[in-house]
Design a protein around this motif. Structure first.
Motif, PDB file in Angstrom:
ATOM      1  N   PRO A  90     104.411  15.562-101.872  1.00 46.04           N
ATOM      2  CA  PRO A  90     104.173  16.230-103.120  1.00 46.04           C
ATOM      3  C   PRO A  90     102.609  16.179-103.793  1.00 46.04           C
ATOM      4  O   PRO A  90     101.713  15.637-102.773  1.00 46.04           O
ATOM      5  CB  PRO A  90     104.767  15.270-104.062  1.00 46.04           C
ATOM      6  CG  PRO A  90     105.102  13.840-103.433  1.00 46.04           C
ATOM      7  CD  PRO A  90     104.938  14.315-101.981  1.00 46.04           C
ATOM      8  N   LEU A  91     102.248  17.382-104.338  1.00 47.89           N
ATOM      9  CA  LEU A  91     101.000  17.840-104.676  1.00 47.89           C
ATOM     10  C   LEU A  91     101.223  18.348-106.064  1.00 47.89           C
ATOM     11  O   LEU A  91     102.063  19.027-106.389  1.00 47.89           O
ATOM     12  CB  LEU A  91     100.708  19.066-103.905  1.00 47.89           C
ATOM     13  CG  LEU A  91      99.837  18.840-102.617  1.00 47.89           C
ATOM     14  CD1 LEU A  91      99.822  20.245-102.064  1.00 47.89           C
ATOM     15  CD2 LEU A  91      98.412  18.486-102.808  1.00 47.89           C
ATOM     16  N   ASP A  92     100.331  18.027-107.035  1.00 53.58           N
ATOM     17  CA  ASP A  92     100.582  18.218-108.406  1.00 53.58           C
ATOM     18  C   ASP A  92      99.123  19.461-108.566  1.00 53.58           C
ATOM     19  O   ASP A  92      98.367  19.742-107.533  1.00 53.58           O
ATOM     20  CB  ASP A  92     100.401  17.368-109.499  1.00 53.58           C
ATOM     21  CG  ASP A  92      99.207  16.604-109.397  1.00 53.58           C
ATOM     22  OD1 ASP A  92      98.225  16.749-108.842  1.00 53.58           O
ATOM     23  OD2 ASP A  92      99.076  15.512-110.129  1.00 53.58           O
ATOM     24  N   ASP A 121     107.541  26.769-109.456  1.00 55.26           N
ATOM     25  CA  ASP A 121     107.255  25.786-110.626  1.00 55.26           C
ATOM     26  C   ASP A 121     106.955  26.412-111.713  1.00 55.26           C
ATOM     27  O   ASP A 121     107.088  25.711-112.677  1.00 55.26           O
ATOM     28  CB  ASP A 121     105.963  24.777-110.009  1.00 55.26           C
ATOM     29  CG  ASP A 121     106.503  24.014-108.776  1.00 55.26           C
ATOM     30  OD1 ASP A 121     107.441  23.413-108.811  1.00 55.26           O
ATOM     31  OD2 ASP A 121     105.637  24.081-107.891  1.00 55.26           O
ATOM     32  N   ASP A 122     106.611  27.650-112.028  1.00 49.84           N
ATOM     33  CA  ASP A 122     106.298  28.429-113.124  1.00 49.84           C
ATOM     34  C   ASP A 122     105.105  27.572-113.960  1.00 49.84           C
ATOM     35  O   ASP A 122     105.099  27.594-115.093  1.00 49.84           O
ATOM     36  CB  ASP A 122     107.560  28.504-113.914  1.00 49.84           C
ATOM     37  CG  ASP A 122     108.314  29.794-113.174  1.00 49.84           C
ATOM     38  OD1 ASP A 122     107.761  30.493-112.729  1.00 49.84           O
ATOM     39  OD2 ASP A 122     109.565  29.948-113.685  1.00 49.84           O
ATOM     40  N   GLN A 123     104.189  26.847-113.158  1.00 49.29           N
ATOM     41  CA  GLN A 123     103.235  26.106-114.179  1.00 49.29           C
ATOM     42  C   GLN A 123     101.972  26.973-114.734  1.00 49.29           C
ATOM     43  O   GLN A 123     101.786  26.544-115.866  1.00 49.29           O
ATOM     44  CB  GLN A 123     102.651  24.876-113.403  1.00 49.29           C
ATOM     45  CG  GLN A 123     103.843  23.989-112.664  1.00 49.29           C
ATOM     46  CD  GLN A 123     103.579  22.710-113.990  1.00 49.29           C
ATOM     47  OE1 GLN A 123     103.449  22.919-115.077  1.00 49.29           O
ATOM     48  NE2 GLN A 123     103.774  21.469-113.543  1.00 49.29           N
ATOM     49  N   THR A 228      96.837  11.856-104.621  1.00 47.17           N
ATOM     50  CA  THR A 228      97.977  11.380-105.219  1.00 47.17           C
ATOM     51  C   THR A 228      98.413  12.196-106.488  1.00 47.17           C
ATOM     52  O   THR A 228      97.693  12.165-107.476  1.00 47.17           O
ATOM     53  CB  THR A 228      97.730   9.681-105.595  1.00 47.17           C
ATOM     54  OG1 THR A 228      97.006   9.175-104.527  1.00 47.17           O
ATOM     55  CG2 THR A 228      98.654   8.894-105.971  1.00 47.17           C
ATOM     56  N   PRO A 229      99.818  12.338-106.496  1.00 47.00           N
ATOM     57  CA  PRO A 229     100.264  13.195-107.689  1.00 47.00           C
ATOM     58  C   PRO A 229     100.096  12.310-109.190  1.00 47.00           C
ATOM     59  O   PRO A 229     100.571  11.266-108.981  1.00 47.00           O
ATOM     60  CB  PRO A 229     101.767  13.404-107.415  1.00 47.00           C
ATOM     61  CG  PRO A 229     101.926  13.344-105.844  1.00 47.00           C
ATOM     62  CD  PRO A 229     100.827  12.194-105.628  1.00 47.00           C
ATOM     63  N   GLN A 230      99.980  13.075-110.075  1.00 49.09           N
ATOM     64  CA  GLN A 230     100.040  12.534-111.484  1.00 49.09           C
ATOM     65  C   GLN A 230     100.988  13.019-112.221  1.00 49.09           C
ATOM     66  O   GLN A 230     101.144  12.984-113.603  1.00 49.09           O
ATOM     67  CB  GLN A 230      98.593  12.899-112.182  1.00 49.09           C
ATOM     68  CG  GLN A 230      97.536  12.503-111.321  1.00 49.09           C
ATOM     69  CD  GLN A 230      96.779  11.053-111.634  1.00 49.09           C
ATOM     70  OE1 GLN A 230      97.714  10.173-112.079  1.00 49.09           O
ATOM     71  NE2 GLN A 230      95.596  10.666-111.278  1.00 49.09           N
TER      72      GLN A 230
END
Ligand SMILES: Cc1cc2nc3c(=O)[nH]c(=O)nc-3n(C[C@H](O)[C@H](O)[C@H](O)COP(=O)(O)OP(=O)(O)OC[C@H]3O[C@@H](n4cnc5c(N)ncnc54)[C@H](O)[C@@H]3O)c2cc1C
Ligand SMILES: Cc1cc2nc3c(=O)[nH]c(=O)nc-3n(C[C@H](O)[C@H](O)[C@H](O)COP(=O)(O)OP(=O)(O)OC[C@H]3O[C@@H](n4cnc5c(N)ncnc54)[C@H](O)[C@@H]3O)c2cc1C
Lengths: 265, 321
Positions: A90-92, A121-123, A228-230
């Motif tokens: 995972p990656l944010d 993700d449409d972020q 590390t994803p948040q």
């Protein structure tokens, strides 16, 4: 000009997306993958700018081995080189923007072009995070005024315009109720909207050539970024289905229903 | 006590952007769930009038930051000004409506605050320190429940999923602050407004949208819209062809609407279009093709030529008056 363009791997927009019964992800079987449509527009814009002002287009994608497919697609369109940040898991957007920041600091482009959003993700965040991390100006939702049928489109002029002194770009942006024009000092970050341009097809010679173009491999460790994803995606679910409606035989019945059943007219 | 800060938006014409009121409702819900209090921020060259409108929305305080440099919105000048305010207030959450400005500004502000962000939230869950957001992905095919783990959390609000904050509550305290103004590498050049006498797409009670089936002829759609005091929308195919202005596009990558009545004429119902209108209360589809996917979400469908149906519809509706 040196232009860095991102190329995210996403599900084909035509794909049927289904949530796994346990809500842990989406059903992968039968899915096809593409370059994010907004990123393809970014590659096209980069190529047009370079055709006009000389220079090179470098594409970057973050993900596992499979994202090389999207890099090859961009190379086949005409991009000159590719950078692959090899990372599975995972990656944010904080992590993604931090990785692209490091690549940008290494490559020193005049412009970074990203998609305004990714269609999975449409972020709609990475470009803006990146601009702030780099301390650069941003012009999001880059568009153009003319229709796609215009003569300009056929001549493939870039819609993002370099100023006469070549120190800034003018960008027309799609915003609420109209179009806003900004001038950003270079280097800058631009994110693409749908009507910026119509991406070219990769030609057969382009596809052949792409096979021998270099892809540089990097990793978050090599770039010194902790990813590390948040953001924790706890659960996915399907939206409640609308209950099936009815077909009405004629307009009189439609109006009767709208009046007495739906009570909206 | 957790602090929720909602950023309100002043339109280029000086008025409050209505979607801000929906974002304030989301902020209020969040403050209640978190056990905290709601604050509102408004920036601009002269936001006093807008601040006045915001007083009765149920917030603890309205923070007004006025500066000549803030006349034209730029992410690069607004983000530092808001970051300073958020830090001074010790805001735990910062949110704004998912307008073009909200989508441009909030991620830049989040980056400055080292915050993770959720875009276009449609719901809030949990309580106390354990708050999660619901947000759409894949053109609304999937809804995700997400938790942000950074100390400050940023979000934008899908206005159609929250009611507009109503007036009539005890007046909030209005406080002025001196916004920190930083030099910007970006210059505002111009804003070309697309003027329309019709109501705003995202606020209208009735929306009538045309697709490629109109072949660019919107006369009947506009006439019906005028009869009903409705807004006009369009599919991407229509905007791409240059038949109508871009800001009429409804969908995943256009505007999200949820009127009481949505009429789709000559629109096939691609998933990207549905993403922008599926929450409408009543949906009517007019399409020649009985198999068009739009019929799967329409409450009432009529399989016929739109150029025949729309004039008939106008005539029938006129009889009701
Ligand atoms: C089911 C699911 C579970 C997930 N779980 C988690 C989790 O637990 N933790 C977590 O942190 N994240 C998780 N994610 C991922 C996370 O939601 C997004 O990847 C992240 O927020 C980035 O946003 P975005 O790609 O939508 O960026 P956007 O801001 O929408 O993208 C804009 C642009 O950024 C660029 N870009 C984005 N990603 C890349 C890339 N990889 N390579 C190159 N360019 C890129 C592209 O130009 C793109 O057009 C999950 C996602 C899904 C679908
Ligand atoms: C990344 C991406 C983002 C996108 N974002 C959006 C978005 O935000 N919004 C959006 O709308 N689309 C979006 N799209 C495009 C979407 O996939 C569809 O292509 C588009 O919505 C189709 O528009 P349409 O229904 O008007 O045209 P078509 O699919 O061509 O449908 C026309 C319909 O009109 C009917 N018709 C023809 N003549 C008549 C007549 N005389 N009377 C009645 N009916 C008639 C036909 O039967 C047909 O069903 C996006 C696509 C991608 C890839």
């Amino acid at each position: 000009m040196k232009i860095l363009v991102t190329a995210k791997r996403v599900e084909d927009p035509e794909s049927k997306i289904k949530v796994k019964p346990d809500g842990s992800g989406i059903v992968q079987e039968g899915l096809k993958y593409k370059i994010n449509p907004f990123d393809e527009i970014g590659v096209e814009e980069g190529l047009r700018l370079v055709a006009k002002h000389q220079g090179e287009v470098v594409v970057v994608s973050i993900g596992g081995k499979e994202v090389q497919e999207q890099l090859r697609h961009a190379l086949a369109m005409g991009a000159h080189r590719a950078v692959w940040v090899n990372h599975t898991g995972p990656l944010d957007q904080l992590g993604i923007a931090a990785l692209i920041q490091k690549v940008a600091e290494k490559e020193k482009p005049d412009l970074v072009i990203l998609g305004k959003q990714s269609i999975d993700d449409d972020q709609n965040q990475v470009g803006q995070y990146l601009a702030e991390f780099l301390g650069w100006g941003q012009a999001t939702f880059a568009s153009k005024v003319e229709s796609l049928e215009s003569a300009e489109e056929k001549n493939k002029e870039p819609a993002v315009k370099l100023t006469a002194d070549k120190k800034a770009v003018q960008v027309v942006r799609e915003v609420d109720n109209g179009l806003a024009t900004l001038e950003c000092q270079l280097p800058a970050v631009v994110t693409t909207d749908l009507r910026l341009n119509q991406p070219r097809y990769a030609s057969l010679p382009g596809i052949m050539k792409a096979k021998s173009k270099p892809i540089e491999e990097l990793t978050p460790e090599k770039l010194g970024v902790n990813v590390t994803p948040q953001i924790q995606v706890l659960k996915l679910s399907s939206p409640p289905a609308r209950k099936a409606g009815i077909k009405v035989p004629d307009v009189a019945t439609l109006v009767e229903k709208l009046r007495n059943e739906a009570k909206v007219v | 006590m957790p602090i929720v800060l909602i950023v309100a938006e002043q339109q280029p014409d000086g008025h409050l952007r209505k979607a801000s009121l929906n974002a304030i409702t989301a902020g209020k819900q969040l403050a209640e769930k978190a056990g905290g209090e709601l604050h509102i921020a408004i920036l601009g060259k002269d936001p006093a009038k807008v601040a006045d409108e915001l007083k009765a929305t149920g917030a603890k305080a309205v923070h007004v930051g006025a500066a000549a440099e803030l006349e034209h919105y730029l992410a690069e000048t607004y983000a530092p000004a808001l970051a300073t305010l958020a830090t001074e207030l010790k805001a735990d959450y910062v949110g704004m409506a998912s307008t073009a400005q909200g989508k441009d500004l909030m991620p830049r502000l989040a980056a400055r605050l080292k915050a993770a962000m959720a875009t276009d939230i449609t719901g809030l869950n949990g309580s106390g320190a354990d708050i999660t957001f619901t947000r759409p992905m894949w053109a609304g095919n999937v809804f995700a429940e997400v938790k942000l783990t950074t100390p400050v959390k940023v979000f934008t609000v899908r206005a159609t999923e929250f009611a507009a904050a109503a007036g009539g509550q005890a007046a909030a305290e209005v406080k002025t602050f001196a916004p920190k103004v930083e030099a910007s590498k970006t210059k505002f050049v111009e804003f070309k407004e697309v003027k329309s006498a019709r109501p705003e797409l995202t606020e209208a009670r009735v929306v009538i949208s045309g697709g490629r089936g109109t072949k660019g002829d919107f006369k009947e759609i506009e006439a019906l819209a005028d009869d009903l005091g409705a807004a006009v929308g369009a599919s991407r195919a229509v905007c791409d062809a240059g038949w109508v202005p871009n800001d009429l596009q409804v969908g995943q990558t256009g505007k999200v609407v949820a009127p009481a009545l949505y009429i789709a004429a000559g629109i096939s119902g691609a998933i990207q279009h549905l993403a922008g209108m599926k929450s409408s209360k009543t949906i009517v589809a007019i399409n020649k093709d009985a198999e068009a996917p739009i019929f799967q979400v329409a409450d009432y469908g009529i399989v016929a030529d739109l150029f025949k149906v729309l004039p008939e519809l106008r005539a029938e509706l006129a009889k009701l008056k």
